[in-house]
Design an enzyme around this catalytic site. Structure first.
Site: not given
Lengths: 236, 225, 236, 225
Positions: D30, D53-55, D95
């Site tokens: 990330n 990507t954390e979204n 996530s």
């Protein structure tokens, strides 16, 4: 290119060590990775702790692993089945111990383990014998039990479709514990009926993303436990 | 019980039909294994119930035609079922999020005993040599909004199953809303067991006699469904 | 037949009451249910607590709801954005209060709320200013914070595809908070770009099962927040 | 700093390339918003990193060609990205299960300050009038196996960013493994900051001078990557 495929089930399970904790997918026969379990019997690892919803039926798959004396402890919600005498015998003779966990609490403990949640409060089983020895706490005037996350050294699951990177799709109610066990296993081993190149699976439909998967092996026509049991099959 | 006595009251199918009568249109329902499964056969015309099975399917349909089943499309009783239009599959953690999170309206379960406080015992006889097995029963009673029990009023030996307090290991504390037996429909109220309906030819005294706790008579309006 | 469709966004949001807690989907503009939010502005509900990852941008969508003075409290992880002055002004003048929650803790609290988990222990934010006033506990020699489940009276989300019963599929990273907010909202309201008959969506691919959805309304061409902001749009 | 001093050490691109050198093939990574994103441009030939990507996207690809983007296919910085073959979408709870559950190998983040114990401050200046905003930073440092920080060695005013203890609000306690600056690569070890590598033309004394805590010299073998 990332490639997590292994030539066969024997290679896929070769890292399992004596004394390991394993999560094994399946609710009854749906989702049970029979071929991986049989490879594990051949492999010889023993003194295993197995986390799986049931204890198998007949003398194939999980029941065969139990019968072979490889499992010292079961963590499950429903060890009884119509066609199994294997676990009852082991349990009554004290050769396999049992930690009985309500099915939803088992699922949530596995998810918590995979998600980095150390423990959580659930209302399930409060006030019952399965609450004995557990910490309780009241929230909004209701009693909850503190339950802890579960992880495993290895997870064995069955998928309908995988890509070579380990993205997975399951078949109907065979999905059951597989996605959360894939999250909670340090090394997740998958038998897939079909393996395709990355990009061949619509990214919107992937149930288990590759990050949770370590080994994928091709088992094109997985056996159905009920058919094996009906035919009186045993393993090995 | 004598052979004659066995004929009083509702049959298993009539009990299931009586339960079905009380389930509102559009309810999300989980039916336990065994007699509770019969309820699906008696849903009144024009009403739609949506069936959840905790192993991971919503909008479960009936058994498949011979030869059309999939061994991996099963219900919580591990029998082959079908998926109706609008069905969805999900994993165990999501399935029990539905249950524990209060998203199911109703669950119909069998019972060994129900106490007048609504405690349920239905998972273990507590014998020292029994193989304990609980499955999703404790999650269901803890999470589903209404819990209906369908059971014979007494055991085969004639012992009451509706009791002051359960002697078998509990599945949940204060969880049962209604009990449907071969003799009567009984609500669990703050005051205890409250008669709601009687099977044809059964009177209050007969039910009270076979109930292990005080029974309140039918009220004009009961609001504990 | 179950039919959860509503004629338009106004009907879909009509039950929202003053003082309600709302979860609103979206990460930035992706997944933001702008048309439902605008309908909510028209509807007039006020004194709202809003749980959403961000605070919108420009003066449309969530930022417009804030600007209209309807939100007394925000629970979010990242209230700053490049194109917004609305929330900063409200915050500095004390008209809207803020509960800042790390993004993963926010997601997990929402999931817990929807899943009947009263509280859980997470390592996130331990030892930081966001741990102030929180209960801590050590597991395996590491500090965890006790965090509580979150629920809402209403959830507003955006889907790519719905059936009339409320089964949902999302578009790419617009999925973000929607599936868990659908679980945690007592009444979940969806705007969908396309609505089809039950059975038209492959049951293996449904992300949000109908049980979590209460109202569905058709918004065939949802606006993109960035385009509205670039065009200098305001609402109402 | 004088204009001449500005030219010592690595450029932003060189810093990113130096980080990229240290990330093993097949890592799940990330990259934070800003300079960390540059790392993706400098991955050595023959090595594959998988970007999270954390979204809600794994196997994130670079920015789309003009006109080919989707406003709903974005990264955590809310910029349009693409999805590579093998990509998958998932919701926020899944996530952050990846992040918190230790499934990501590495995260590269910017910093305001890093302490010699590995504490990180990178989310807030702590000003009374600031709008606090944290996003996923605290989850990332708490959950990802290795945390690399990429940052200028000093602030624009010349104040050291590597310090004995942070004065800005913390993002996480004892979380940073390595710091990549314009001057040096520094590991956080039980003994404190340990020099791992120097930018061309930079010597130990220069780095020590601009570091707010004791710096241990380069060891033959360092094992704290």
């Amino acid at each position: 290119m990332i490639d997590k495929t292994r030539a066969n089930v024997a290679e896929a399970v070769q890292e399992v060590f004596d004394g390991a904790t394993l999560m094994i997918g399946g609710f009854g026969e749906a989702g049970s990775p029979i071929e991986l379990i049989h490879a594990l019997i051949d492999h010889g690892a023993s003194d295993l702790t197995v986390i799986s919803n049931n204890c198998g039926s007949g003398e194939v798959g999980l029941a065969a692993l139990l019968k072979a004396g490889r499992v010292s402890k079961m963590i499950c919600s429903f060890p009884r089945t119509a066609n199994s005498t294997v676990f009852p015998d082991l349990y009554r003779s004290g050769r396999t111990t049992l930690e009985l966990v309500p099915q939803g609490t088992l699922a949530e403990r596995i998810r918590a383990g995979g998600a980095g949640i150390a423990a959580f409060y659930t209302p399930t089983a409060a006030g019952t014998p399965l609450a004995e020895g557990k910490e309780t706490r009241r929230f909004h005037d209701r009693e909850y039990l503190l339950e802890y996350g579960l992880t495993a050294d290895f997870t064995l699951i069955k998928a309908k479709l995988a890509d070579t990177r380990g993205n997975l799709i399951y078949n109907k109610t065979a999905r059951n514990f597989a996605p959360i066990m894939a999250m909670a296993g340090k090394l997740t081993i998958v038998q897939a009926a079909e393996i395709v190149a990355p990009g061949k699976i619509d990214p919107e439909t992937i149930i288990t993303p590759e990050i949770f998967v370590d080994r994928v092996t091709h088992v094109p026509n997985p056996a159905h436990e009920s058919e094996l049991v009906a035919a009186g099959a045993t393993y090995p | 019980m004598t052979a004659a006595e066995k004929h009083i009251g509702w049959s298993r199918e009539e009990m299931a039909a009586r339960v079905a009568q009380d389930i509102p249109d559009g309810s999300y329902v989980n039916l336990g294994i065994g007699i509770p499964e019969l309820v699906a056969r008696f849903v009144p015309e024009g009403r739609e119930l949506i069936y959840h099975t905790e192993n991971g399917l919503l909008n479960m349909g009936p058994s498949p035609k011979p030869g059309e089943g999939d061994p991996e499309l099963i219900n919580a009783g591990k029998r082959q079922v079908t998926a109706k239009p609008g069905a969805s599959y999900f994993h165990q953690s999501d399935s029990f999020a539905m249950i524990r999170g209060g998203h199911l309206d109703l669950c119909v379960l069998g019972a060994l005993q129900v106490s007048q406080a609504g405690d349920l015992a239905n998972w273990s006889l507590g014998g020292p040599d029994d193989i304990p097995a609980v499955g999703g029963a404790m999650d269901l009673v803890a999470g589903v909004k209404s819990i209906f029990v369908i059971t014979q009023h007494c055991t085969k030996d004639g012992a009451p199953k509706l009791v002051e307090s359960c002697t078998y290991p509990l599945t949940g504390v204060r969880v049962v809303n209604r009990v449907y037996t071969d003799l009567a429909v009984i609500a669990v109220t703050p005051g205890g067991f409250q008669l709601v309906d009687l099977a044809p030819g059964v009177d209050f005294e007969t039910v009270q006699e076979r109930t292990g706790a005080r029974l309140l008579p039918i009220r004009e309006t009961t609001s504990n469904a």
